[in-house]
Scaffold this motif. Sequence first.
Motif, PDB file in Angstrom:
ATOM      1  N   ASP A   1       2.369  -4.334   1.119  1.00  0.00           N
ATOM      2  CA  ASP A   1       1.866  -3.073   1.668  1.00  0.00           C
ATOM      3  C   ASP A   1       0.343  -3.054   1.734  1.00  0.00           C
ATOM      4  OD1 ASP A   1       1.972  -3.010  -1.157  1.00  0.00           O
ATOM      5  OD2 ASP A   1       1.891  -0.827  -1.173  1.00  0.00           O
ATOM      6  N   MET A   2      -0.305  -3.666   0.771  1.00  0.00           N
ATOM      7  CA  MET A   2      -1.762  -3.725   0.792  1.00  0.00           C
ATOM      8  C   MET A   2      -2.257  -4.563   1.972  1.00  0.00           C
ATOM      9  SD  MET A   2      -2.016  -4.401  -3.263  1.00  0.00           S
ATOM     10  CE  MET A   2      -3.555  -3.716  -3.841  1.00  0.00           C
TER      11      MET A   2
ATOM     12  N   ASN B   1      -2.209  -2.514   5.256  1.00  0.00           N
ATOM     13  CA  ASN B   1      -3.357  -1.609   5.383  1.00  0.00           C
ATOM     14  C   ASN B   1      -4.620  -2.362   5.782  1.00  0.00           C
ATOM     15  OD1 ASN B   1      -1.898   0.691   4.738  1.00  0.00           O
ATOM     16  ND2 ASN B   1      -2.259   0.458   2.558  1.00  0.00           N
ATOM     17  N   GLU B   2      -4.856  -3.508   5.166  1.00  0.00           N
ATOM     18  CA  GLU B   2      -6.056  -4.278   5.484  1.00  0.00           C
ATOM     19  C   GLU B   2      -6.009  -4.830   6.915  1.00  0.00           C
ATOM     20  OE1 GLU B   2      -7.725  -6.940   2.477  1.00  0.00           O
ATOM     21  OE2 GLU B   2      -6.324  -6.040   1.041  1.00  0.00           O
TER      22      GLU B   2
ATOM     23  N   ARG C   1      -4.292  -3.406   9.414  1.00  0.00           N
ATOM     24  CA  ARG C   1      -4.395  -2.228  10.284  1.00  0.00           C
ATOM     25  C   ARG C   1      -5.848  -1.786  10.466  1.00  0.00           C
ATOM     26  NH1 ARG C   1      -1.360   3.549   9.209  1.00  0.00           N
ATOM     27  NH2 ARG C   1      -2.360   4.619  10.925  1.00  0.00           N
ATOM     28  N   THR C   2      -6.651  -1.873   9.410  1.00  0.00           N
ATOM     29  CA  THR C   2      -8.055  -1.448   9.502  1.00  0.00           C
ATOM     30  C   THR C   2      -8.956  -2.517  10.098  1.00  0.00           C
ATOM     31  OG1 THR C   2      -8.590  -2.201   7.266  1.00  0.00           O
ATOM     32  CG2 THR C   2      -7.803   0.083   7.503  1.00  0.00           C
TER      33      THR C   2
ATOM     34  N   ALA D   1       4.894   0.525  10.151  1.00  0.00           N
ATOM     35  CA  ALA D   1       3.537   0.429  10.691  1.00  0.00           C
ATOM     36  C   ALA D   1       3.502  -0.218  12.073  1.00  0.00           C
ATOM     37  CB  ALA D   1       2.664  -0.353   9.719  1.00  0.00           C
TER      38      ALA D   1
ATOM     39  N   HIS E   1       0.971   0.587  14.783  1.00  0.00           N
ATOM     40  CA  HIS E   1      -0.433   0.282  14.518  1.00  0.00           C
ATOM     41  C   HIS E   1      -0.724  -1.208  14.445  1.00  0.00           C
ATOM     42  CE1 HIS E   1      -0.861   4.516  13.606  1.00  0.00           C
ATOM     43  NE2 HIS E   1       0.138   4.409  12.754  1.00  0.00           N
TER      44      HIS E   1
END
Length: 155
Positions: free
Chosen positions: A70-71, A74-75, A77-78, A94, A97
């Motif tokens: 999951d981490m 996020n990384e 996606r950003t 996700a 995205h």
Amino acid sequence: MSETDIIIVAPKNNPKNIRRLQDLARPGLRIGVTNPEQSTLGALTQTLLSKAGIREQVMTNVVTMTPTADMLLNETRTGALDAAIVYVANANKAREHLDVLPLGMPGSVAVQTFSVGKDSRHKQLAGRLLHALRTAEQADRYRAAGFRALQTGER
């Protein structure tokens, strides 16, 4: 009991044009993987990279190694990562995205096993769980989460 695919995720529109596992070996990429000591996905990833003969090249590009996927999502996606190796089950929520890139190669499926200890006092409880997961309603929810239920004796 079930299985899910191992995939690559990239930021939406895949700006680095990553298409397959071998692309992760290109110099200069920022790759995320899970830790093989803390995660089954991490161990499976190392095996896939080794079998493809690109483990050292890809690991040179690894800038983050996390205990959970999951981490990494996020990384990615950003834009902090150019790509990450995760399970389909991790990426499903996700997808809007991220770009999801199937590996489609031998060994890119993670199988979750199911067993009951011979001395278990609650042997039927585990069987009821398996039966519930195979009902039509639960099977649909399971598939929507990125898993495929295996029938008894498969794999």
